[in-house]
Design a protein around this motif. Sequence first.
Motif, mmCIF file in Angstrom:
data_model
loop_
_atom_site.group_PDB
_atom_site.id
_atom_site.type_symbol
_atom_site.label_atom_id
_atom_site.label_comp_id
_atom_site.label_asym_id
_atom_site.label_seq_id
_atom_site.Cartn_x
_atom_site.Cartn_y
_atom_site.Cartn_z
ATOM 1 N N ALA A 17 3.975 2.503 11.897
ATOM 2 C CA ALA A 17 5.392 3.252 11.989
ATOM 3 C C ALA A 17 5.360 4.210 13.053
ATOM 4 N N PRO A 18 6.514 4.319 14.098
ATOM 5 C CA PRO A 18 6.673 5.317 14.924
ATOM 6 C C PRO A 18 6.521 6.558 14.567
ATOM 7 N N TYR A 19 5.717 7.348 15.388
ATOM 8 C CA TYR A 19 5.470 8.961 15.037
ATOM 9 C C TYR A 19 4.551 9.100 13.999
ATOM 10 N N GLY A 20 4.153 7.861 13.416
ATOM 11 C CA GLY A 20 3.198 7.830 12.032
ATOM 12 C C GLY A 20 3.967 8.163 10.968
ATOM 13 N N ALA A 21 5.199 8.205 10.991
ATOM 14 C CA ALA A 21 6.233 8.530 9.756
ATOM 15 C C ALA A 21 6.518 7.316 8.961
ATOM 16 N N TRP A 22 5.661 7.523 7.554
ATOM 17 C CA TRP A 22 5.606 6.341 6.838
ATOM 18 C C TRP A 22 6.595 6.524 5.577
ATOM 19 N N ASN A 23 6.995 5.570 4.961
ATOM 20 C CA ASN A 23 7.997 5.715 3.736
ATOM 21 C C ASN A 23 7.841 4.506 2.829
ATOM 22 N N ARG A 24 8.379 4.476 1.639
ATOM 23 C CA ARG A 24 8.267 3.559 0.792
ATOM 24 C C ARG A 24 8.735 2.122 1.479
ATOM 25 N N ASN A 25 10.135 2.118 1.990
ATOM 26 C CA ASN A 25 10.694 1.080 2.684
ATOM 27 C C ASN A 25 9.577 0.370 3.536
ATOM 28 N N ALA A 26 9.083 1.208 4.743
ATOM 29 C CA ALA A 26 8.097 0.768 5.594
ATOM 30 C C ALA A 26 6.992 0.056 4.901
ATOM 31 N N PHE A 27 6.466 0.600 3.890
ATOM 32 C CA PHE A 27 5.343 -0.176 3.454
ATOM 33 C C PHE A 27 5.866 -1.437 2.464
ATOM 34 N N ARG B 2 0.770 -1.169 -0.002
ATOM 35 C CA ARG B 2 -0.083 0.054 -0.049
ATOM 36 C C ARG B 2 0.851 1.291 -0.076
ATOM 37 N N THR B 3 0.281 2.177 -0.271
ATOM 38 C CA THR B 3 1.106 3.896 -0.312
ATOM 39 C C THR B 3 0.614 4.645 0.575
ATOM 40 N N ARG B 4 -0.669 4.126 1.184
ATOM 41 C CA ARG B 4 -1.214 4.830 2.535
ATOM 42 C C ARG B 4 -1.421 3.783 3.523
ATOM 43 N N PRO B 5 -1.374 4.157 4.747
ATOM 44 C CA PRO B 5 -1.974 3.156 6.168
ATOM 45 C C PRO B 5 -3.317 3.218 6.064
ATOM 46 N N PHE B 6 -3.886 2.375 6.691
ATOM 47 C CA PHE B 6 -5.460 2.469 7.033
ATOM 48 C C PHE B 6 -5.504 3.426 8.227
ATOM 49 N N MET C 133 2.393 -8.167 6.641
ATOM 50 C CA MET C 133 1.538 -7.209 7.760
ATOM 51 C C MET C 133 0.819 -5.970 7.008
ATOM 52 N N GLU C 134 -0.132 -5.499 7.317
ATOM 53 C CA GLU C 134 -0.822 -4.255 6.968
ATOM 54 C C GLU C 134 -0.491 -3.211 7.790
ATOM 55 N N PRO C 135 -0.555 -1.719 7.115
ATOM 56 C CA PRO C 135 -0.234 -0.684 7.778
ATOM 57 C C PRO C 135 -1.299 -0.072 8.482
ATOM 58 N N MET C 136 -1.386 0.152 9.773
ATOM 59 C CA MET C 136 -2.395 0.931 10.303
ATOM 60 C C MET C 136 -1.899 2.228 10.941
ATOM 61 N N ALA C 137 -2.683 3.322 10.689
ATOM 62 C CA ALA C 137 -2.612 4.526 11.108
ATOM 63 C C ALA C 137 -3.579 4.774 12.176
#
Length: 286
Positions: free
Chosen positions: A198-208, A89-93, A216-220
């Motif tokens: 992601a800590p602090y809600g700081a996402w990037n391409r590597n994390a996704f 994904r390119t954005r978290p939930f 795993m799925e990304p959750m905000a």
Amino acid sequence: MRRDQWDQTPPGRRALLRLAAGLGAAATVHLIAADPAATPAPAPGRAAPAPAAAAGPPSGRANRSSAYRLEPMTAHTPARVRPARPPVRTRPFEALPQLGRSMVLTFDDGPDPAYTPDILATLRTYGVHAMFFLCGEMADAHRDLVHAIADDGHVIGNHSWTHPLMTGLSRAGVRDEMGRTSDVIEEIVGDAPRWYRAPYGAWNRNAFELGAEMGMEPMAWTVDSLDWETPGTSTIVRRVKAGAAPGVVVLSHDAGGVRTQTVAALRRYLPWLLGEGYRITVPYRV
């Protein structure tokens, strides 16, 4: 036929035998030409090969192309089965509206023996489940609490090992932070986490990309209680109530500082949410 028998055969019968032999040879030549894969009869003592399908059209018919061809079964051998992975994904939930009139409570940075047990006790009192995004070093240090979270039926997520700013790490650094945390959680409870934050809600391409690689799925979150600012119990309660809505994900913390206000606020807003008709639940997989 032996030579003496041939000599005793009447001339007319000899001619018929020669004609039959010639026709048989001609038929054999026709079959081989029509099917290049055809194989001559085996030598005595050898097993006959499996017959091959004729590739050419019957004699006298137009040579038509066909979309259907017989192929060996190995051509359709399925690929090796692999566990299903979520898409990159390119954005978290940030919200989960598909859950209907439900809300999701999440707690980051733990587990912490000073606050996590009280939060678990409150959730247990009201019979609801939440999501706990654990830091690997905290999980490793307090394995009994990780077991308690899992035993109560809560969802355990990955929140990195040391809570760094992921956007400042190399790809190898992100992989190490996330991978070590998933490994220790799986070691403790037997299952690797299916969600990460992601800590602090700081996402990037590597994390996704690496999160998806680890299954795993990304959750905000939708509502940030800002409890880490220790603004006062009443303020935390007011923020959660103001943000309440179907599919909302609430962010709180059960570690990383003094969380007595978080514990006290949960005891006040949780029964209020339930009284308003909200179902407090958790997603297991979107």
